[in-house]
Design an enzyme around this catalytic site. Structure first.
Site, PDB file in Angstrom:
ATOM      1  N   SER A 523     -46.626  19.441 -25.412  1.00 16.07           N
ATOM      2  CA  SER A 523     -47.657  18.433 -25.615  1.00 16.07           C
ATOM      3  C   SER A 523     -49.019  19.058 -25.302  1.00 16.07           C
ATOM      4  O   SER A 523     -49.409  20.031 -25.940  1.00 16.07           O
ATOM      5  CB  SER A 523     -47.363  17.203 -24.755  1.00 16.07           C
ATOM      6  N   HIS A 636     -41.106  12.745 -29.303  1.00 17.45           N
ATOM      7  CA  HIS A 636     -41.881  13.481 -28.305  1.00 17.45           C
ATOM      8  C   HIS A 636     -41.125  13.641 -26.986  1.00 17.45           C
ATOM      9  O   HIS A 636     -41.473  14.492 -26.170  1.00 17.45           O
ATOM     10  CB  HIS A 636     -43.212  12.760 -28.063  1.00 17.45           C
TER      11      HIS A 636
END
Length: 662
Positions: A523, A636
């Site tokens: 991320s 994610h």
């Protein structure tokens, strides 16, 4: 017998504890244990722990969670997907089979008892024209048919918030609050309309529901959440907060005269410290108790094995003079308390990760869930400053596997900032031998590495690497100025903090081989990995995960892009595209000489896979050494709660890349 090294799939054998809830006395509590079955699927079950023994209460290949004991101590309500959809179930403490309470089409979650024990309040997804009385739970075949029909229809989009990493593409269903009457067995829908209503609490007299919502006409463009009460007999809504902000985890005081909650006013956008508020319902006053504190409230610790949800506060004392909650500070979390004048005190903090707690107002005792770098999770009894371990989860694993104990480092940057970090020595470490190093960079960026169990870090150390992980500027745990310091400066001082951490480690630890260093992160940590390899060639291998490479496209493709770009860089796409391009690692792709492995989930809506595609194609076209691994069905959260087999594959690829190049 010597202990073995950590293996890639060891996380699949762990019992991960969460959500402790006191039972009939302070020696009795319920909790949830989540496991992975056959390295394939997750299961969670409810356990009961008393003075004598620890008993598993639910069984089967499904997920049971959120146990809540009735006020009279005779029944337990919980949520379970055993019927195929998550619904509410009721179990008698005297024994017998669980009774299914709800059969709503899209399920029911988050049950909470009224104080008289006659009703259970809960949350459900509903469409605007749903009739809850005619709803029925869909069979597996009916779900598949509905999904098949939906897949053949175009998706009409007319909102900014039309997708999210957690839910995928949104539909017209909204979160609403309902109640279940145990005597009549009837369900009543309490909120309606085209807005989400997030259930928080029910008043002690059972007449008023507390919820958070954005009921404004332009809510699609806002991130505010206001606090409201709904008086059930009159159906009257009352807005509680006066200032704009985001208010959540709200709870009534024992008399119902006050409300406490977490929240903040977005003063520093996403880097604003969470604050503690109290609302006096009689005098209509609003007080921020934490105005003078420089501490993040709640749990900002980052890890890869924490499953399930646990209470982090605020929780009222019986006399309504104090509040209890978790706070995040300097690589650790602890339990704190404050009186209503804002005097902050520490109840428990011991350089560890307190991930949740339950408080017994009658005895002033706590059940605390605690993790350390060498112990994934256990529950402890805490009272009068004394602590006693109650559970011994993963005992066989801990007895047979050698985990690396982190060594704390503290260094001062070239411009005078103090940075905290940790170093893991490799498995089988021997003095006089040189070892390769892997620098890990956390995501967020407003999160925190610290004293918790982290499987990926332990695995890399087990593979023979020194592991270095730090909290550069922008991390939580060090106050408001520190967490805000990376906004508008991505790739600036946050980058230099990390490079100076490596410099410090090389200077301090002679066993690190500076010619064999790697870097990885996910991320924001993936962005930083991309930035690092496009700004220095000191690393011989890099693995970028769920990363950002181009802030120009991120603005329009991420589920948070339309506000996050402005939050973190100060600009929307059309405000200053050149500035966003300057922040983009893709701009500097020609500089990359480090062999780069790109890992990305196909269904990542937070940092969409096109970010990885752009980076891969650009580097490949430039004839750089690069490889791209796409994970089907993964969003994610792949590294933390993704499909177990995909998590194993991801770790294998990381180890493979570093082994090849380091």
């Amino acid at each position: 017998m010597s202990k073995r090294a950590v293996q890639v799939d060891d996380f699949t054998s762990l019992h991960v504890y969460s959500d402790p809830q006191f039972g009939i006395n302070d020696q009795d509590f319920f909790y949830v244990s989540t496991t992975i079955k056959d390295t394939d699927t997750y299961e969670s079950h409810i356990y009961r722990h008393d003075e004598k023994e620890q008993i598993q209460w639910t069984f089967g290949n499904h997920k049971d969670s959120h146990p809540r004991l009735s006020p009279d101590g005779t029944k337990l309500v919980f949520q379970s997907n055993r019927s195929g959809t998550t619904q509410l179930w009721l179990m008698s403490l005297s024994g017998g089979e669980a009774e299914q309470l709800t059969t709503l089409t899209y399920g029911a979650t988050n049950p909470k008892w009224s104080k008289d024990g006659k009703s259970i309040f809960f949350t459900a997804f509903l469409e605007s024209d749903d009739d809850i009385h005619s709803q029925k739970e869909l069979t597996k075949a009916e779900k598949e048919q509905k999904q098949n029909e939906k897949s053949k229809q175009p998706l009409i989009v007319n909102r900014l918030k039309y997708k999210s990493d957690a839910r995928g593409f949104h539909d017209d269903k909204k979160t609403h609050i309902l109640s279940y009457d145990l005597q009549t067995k009837k369900i009543t829908q309490l909120t309606t309309g085209a807005h989400h209503h997030y259930f928080q609490d029910v008043s002690p007299d059972g007449t008023t529901v507390l919820f958070s919502a954005n009921l404004n006409e332009n809510e699609d463009e806002e991130l505010f959440l206001d606090l409201y009460t709904l008086h059930i007999p009159t159906k009257k809504f009352t807005k509680i907060n006066q200032q704009k902000g985001n208010f959540y985890q709200a709870t009534f005081s024992p008399t119902g005269n006050e409300i406490a909650c977490f929240g903040h006013d977005f003063k520093y956008m996403g880097a604003t410290l969470t604050k503690l508020y109290v609302f006096d319902l009689k005098n209509h006053t609003e007080t921020c108790l934490s105005e003078q504190w420089d501490i993040q409230l709640g749990d900002a610790m980052i890890g890869d094995t924490r499953l399930g949800v646990s209470q982090t506060g605020p929780v009222w004392s019986q006399d309504e003079k104090s509040l209890y909650f978790i706070g995040t500070d300097r690589g650790a979390t602890g339990i704190y308390t404050s009186d209503l004048s804002g005097h902050l005190k520490t109840i428990y903090s011991d350089n560890s990760h307190v991930f949740g707690f339950s408080y017994d107002p009658d005895t002033d005792a706590f059940i605390a869930g605690i993790s350390t770098p060498t112990d994934p999770c256990n529950f402890y009894y805490l009272k009068n400053g004394q602590i006693k371990q109650l559970t011994y989860a993963n005992k066989d694993y801990l007895n047979n596997v050698l985990l690396s104990e982190p060594e704390e480092i503290q260094y001062t940057t070239s411009d005078g900032w103090s940075i905290q970090g940790w170093l893991l020595r490799p498995y089988g470490f021997k003095e006089g031998k040189k070892y390769p190093l892997v620098l890990e960079v956390h995501g967020g960026p407003h999160a925190m590495y610290g004293q918790t169990y982290f499987h990926e870090l332990q695995l890399i150390a087990a593979k023979g690497y020194v592991v270095l992980y730090t909290n550069p500027r922008g991390s939580h745990g060090y106050g408001q100025k520190f967490v805000d310091a990376c906004r508008g400066d991505y790739g600036g001082k946050d980058y230099s903090d990390l490079m100076e951490a490596v410099d410090y480690a090389l200077k301090t630890y002679s066993f690190i081989d500076e010619k064999r260093m790697g870097v990885t992160g996910g991320s924001y940590g993936g962005f930083m990995t991309n930035w690092i390899v496009s700004h220095t060639n000191r690393f011989k291998a890099a693995v970028t995960q769920r990363s950002i490479s181009n802030w120009l496209s991120f603005y329009g493709v991420s589920d948070i892009g339309f506000f996050f770009t402005k939050w973190e860089h100060g600009y929307h796409l059309l405000d200053d595209p050149e500035k966003l391009w300057d922040f983009s690692p893709l701009k500097y792709a020609k500089n990359v000489e480090t062999p780069l492995l790109i890992l990305h989930g196909e269904l990542d809506f937070r940092c969409p896979i096109e970010q990885a595609e752009q980076l891969f194609i650009t580097l490949k076209h430039l004839k750089k050494e690069v490889e791209f691994v796409r994970f089907p069905g993964a969003n994610h959260e792949l590294s933390r709660s993704g499909e177990p087999q995909m998590r194993i594959e991801r770790l294998n690829h990381i180890c493979r890349w570093f082994e090849r190049h380091l």
